[in-house]
Design a protein around this motif. Structure first.
Motif, PDB file in Angstrom:
ATOM      1  N   ILE A  43       0.839  -1.200   0.000  1.00 52.88           N
ATOM      2  CA  ILE A  43       0.000   0.000   0.000  1.00 52.88           C
ATOM      3  C   ILE A  43       0.875   1.251   0.000  1.00 52.88           C
ATOM      4  O   ILE A  43       0.597   2.232  -0.710  1.00 52.88           O
ATOM      5  N   LEU A  44       1.966   1.225   0.767  1.00 55.27           N
ATOM      6  CA  LEU A  44       2.901   2.352   0.765  1.00 55.27           C
ATOM      7  C   LEU A  44       3.578   2.486  -0.591  1.00 55.27           C
ATOM      8  O   LEU A  44       3.718   3.600  -1.119  1.00 55.27           O
ATOM      9  N   ASN A  45       4.013   1.374  -1.195  1.00 57.74           N
ATOM     10  CA  ASN A  45       4.626   1.428  -2.532  1.00 57.74           C
ATOM     11  C   ASN A  45       3.679   2.086  -3.530  1.00 57.74           C
ATOM     12  O   ASN A  45       4.095   2.919  -4.346  1.00 57.74           O
ATOM     13  N   HIS A  46       2.413   1.715  -3.458  1.00 54.79           N
ATOM     14  CA  HIS A  46       1.411   2.286  -4.360  1.00 54.79           C
ATOM     15  C   HIS A  46       1.240   3.781  -4.099  1.00 54.79           C
ATOM     16  O   HIS A  46       1.113   4.578  -5.047  1.00 54.79           O
ATOM     17  N   ALA A  47       1.235   4.165  -2.839  1.00 50.21           N
ATOM     18  CA  ALA A  47       1.089   5.578  -2.500  1.00 50.21           C
ATOM     19  C   ALA A  47       2.262   6.394  -3.034  1.00 50.21           C
ATOM     20  O   ALA A  47       2.087   7.532  -3.493  1.00 50.21           O
ATOM     21  N   ILE A  48       3.458   5.828  -2.987  1.00 48.28           N
ATOM     22  CA  ILE A  48       4.631   6.505  -3.542  1.00 48.28           C
ATOM     23  C   ILE A  48       4.481   6.666  -5.058  1.00 48.28           C
ATOM     24  O   ILE A  48       4.744   7.729  -5.618  1.00 48.28           O
ATOM     25  N   GLY A  49       4.035   5.599  -5.714  1.00 54.66           N
ATOM     26  CA  GLY A  49       3.906   5.628  -7.168  1.00 54.66           C
ATOM     27  C   GLY A  49       2.808   6.552  -7.669  1.00 54.66           C
ATOM     28  O   GLY A  49       2.865   7.009  -8.811  1.00 54.66           O
ATOM     29  N   THR A  50       1.821   6.834  -6.848  1.00 59.27           N
ATOM     30  CA  THR A  50       0.697   7.684  -7.262  1.00 59.27           C
ATOM     31  C   THR A  50       0.721   9.054  -6.603  1.00 59.27           C
ATOM     32  O   THR A  50      -0.208   9.835  -6.779  1.00 59.27           O
ATOM     33  N   CYS A  51       1.777   9.340  -5.842  1.00 65.78           N
ATOM     34  CA  CYS A  51       1.867  10.621  -5.126  1.00 65.78           C
ATOM     35  C   CYS A  51       1.793  11.791  -6.108  1.00 65.78           C
ATOM     36  O   CYS A  51       2.496  11.812  -7.126  1.00 65.78           O
ATOM     37  N   LYS A  52       0.949  12.752  -5.808  1.00 67.79           N
ATOM     38  CA  LYS A  52       0.746  13.890  -6.703  1.00 67.79           C
ATOM     39  C   LYS A  52       1.856  14.928  -6.591  1.00 67.79           C
ATOM     40  O   LYS A  52       1.968  15.811  -7.452  1.00 67.79           O
ATOM     41  N   LYS A  53       2.645  14.829  -5.540  1.00 66.06           N
ATOM     42  CA  LYS A  53       3.773  15.739  -5.380  1.00 66.06           C
ATOM     43  C   LYS A  53       5.047  15.045  -5.861  1.00 66.06           C
ATOM     44  O   LYS A  53       5.158  13.814  -5.780  1.00 66.06           O
ATOM     45  N   PRO A  54       6.038  15.801  -6.369  1.00 65.00           N
ATOM     46  CA  PRO A  54       7.311  15.166  -6.742  1.00 65.00           C
ATOM     47  C   PRO A  54       7.907  14.414  -5.556  1.00 65.00           C
ATOM     48  O   PRO A  54       7.977  14.954  -4.451  1.00 65.00           O
ATOM     49  N   TYR A  55       8.311  13.186  -5.794  1.00 64.46           N
ATOM     50  CA  TYR A  55       8.887  12.326  -4.758  1.00 64.46           C
ATOM     51  C   TYR A  55      10.314  12.040  -5.174  1.00 64.46           C
ATOM     52  O   TYR A  55      10.559  11.478  -6.246  1.00 64.46           O
ATOM     53  N   VAL A  56      11.266  12.443  -4.334  1.00 61.33           N
ATOM     54  CA  VAL A  56      12.682  12.344  -4.674  1.00 61.33           C
ATOM     55  C   VAL A  56      13.366  11.392  -3.695  1.00 61.33           C
ATOM     56  O   VAL A  56      13.418  11.662  -2.491  1.00 61.33           O
ATOM     57  N   ALA A  57      13.882  10.281  -4.203  1.00 65.53           N
ATOM     58  CA  ALA A  57      14.577   9.303  -3.366  1.00 65.53           C
ATOM     59  C   ALA A  57      16.074   9.451  -3.579  1.00 65.53           C
ATOM     60  O   ALA A  57      16.569   9.332  -4.700  1.00 65.53           O
TER      61      ALA A  57
END
Length: 352
Positions: free
Chosen positions: A99-113
């Motif tokens: 569920i967290l992986n999915h939330a990262i993949g669909t996050c509407k804000k830029p996600y920088v790892a």
């Protein structure tokens, strides 16, 4: 006394802070290579969703402390110990991780790892689905799950087939490790930045207000980074062979190609390829499916079976590197055995 008591309190396993325009997640278990556990997942997920909804948060950054690992994987020993005794932790961990992986993949804000260090398994799940993944010369990437009787999860069935040609399948079947700039060259990372530039990079990123700003900052730092640029891609001379030898539509076919080829490279891969017989890797890796939902169906099979526990024993507990798989060969696994892995879990199906 109060000062002593406060100093002896354990540090949080994950730090969640607002810095400038960014929400910053810091993985904070350096003594265990920042291994991901259920408590960390339960801390990160609600905060990620909160930052996603806030108008004054423009991006999310995830990084880690310790200098050696971003996240070397999930806390698999704890999961297997729970699975053996029927503790719901085992199922809860994978359900909530996905569920967290999915939330990262669909996050509407830029996600920088910022994957500065060892990034495997669960650490890949925390990074690869985000918009931006920044590798350094310290990055070590691998999906080694087949070695413990599992399969490349955390969305491996989605991102691995999308790498060039058969490279993703090769990485899945062999657990081959990519290092430094090669993580970017393979397409796992979106950018490469020298490790010593990361503090300055972070200071600029937290000022960004749009995905375009983030992209420009990362592009700029990548242009300034030269570490490893004088060396070719580690698989450059083998990439044509990989595309050819791993082109069959079944693991049996791939093994036949490797054994029949006779080249030094093919022989080595045939010896080192780790096959998870119970699942026949091709079913989870080759299929272009919605993997986080479908792969979750595998876990009752994995937990009730033998290979996952045996793999963890051989690799992580006794460390003899000699797992005794059951069944012992691919030809002992029927198509019906594979099909059963995809059966619906009914009310326990993962809904994303």
């Amino acid at each position: 006394i109060q000062s002593h008591m406060m100093s002896s309190q354990p540090e949080p396993e994950v730090l969640l802070q607002r810095v400038g325009r960014a929400g910053v997640i810091t993985v904070n278990r350096p003594k265990v290579l920042n291994a991901l556990n259920l408590n960390m997942i339960r801390s990160i997920y609600p905060q990620l969703k909160k930052w996603e909804a806030e108008s004054d948060t423009d991006l999310v950054i995830i990084k880690a402390v310790g200098g050696k690992a971003f996240c070397a994987g999930g806390d698999i020993r704890a999961v297997t110990e729970a699975g053996r005794v029927g503790d719901p932790l085992a199922e809860d961990f994978f359900r909530e991780e996905y569920i967290l992986n999915h939330a990262i993949g669909t996050c509407k804000k830029p996600y920088v790892a910022l994957i500065d260090g060892i990034t495997m398994g669960g650490g890949v799940g925390l990074s690869v689905h985000g918009r931006f993944r920044v590798a350094t010369e310290k990055t070590l990437f691998a999906m080694p799950e087949t070695g413990i009787g599992l399969f490349p999860d955390v969305g491996g069935g989605y991102f691995l087939p999308r790498l060039q040609g058969k490279l993703g399948l090769f990485l899945a079947l062999t657990g081959f490790r990519l290092k430094g700039r090669d993580v970017h060259r393979a397409g796992v990372a979106t950018h490469f930045v020298d490790s010593n530039k990361m503090p300055d990079l972070e200071r600029e990123l937290v000022k960004c207000v749009s995905v375009e700003d983030v992209g420009e900052v990362l592009d700029s730092y990548q242009k300034q980074s030269s570490s490893g640029s004088d060396k070719p891609f580690v698989l450059e001379k083998n990439i044509a062979d990989i595309h050819r030898l791993f082109s069959a539509d079944s693991v049996e076919g791939i093994m036949h190609s490797l054994n029949a080829d006779g080249s030094e490279f093919a022989v080595k891969q045939a010896e080192e390829t780790v096959l998870e017989h119970g699942l026949k890797l091709q079913e989870s890796v080759l299929c272009d499916i919605k993997p986080l939902n479908v792969m979750f169906c595998f876990f009752p099979f994995v937990q009730r079976g033998h290979d996952f526990y045996e793999g963890v024993r051989a690799v992580l507990v006794d460390k003899d590197q000699s797992p005794r798989w059951s069944p012992a060969s691919l030809d002992q696994v029927s198509d019906q055995d594979v099909d059963r892995c995809f059966d619906s879990l009914g009310p326990k199906d993962l809904v994303l």
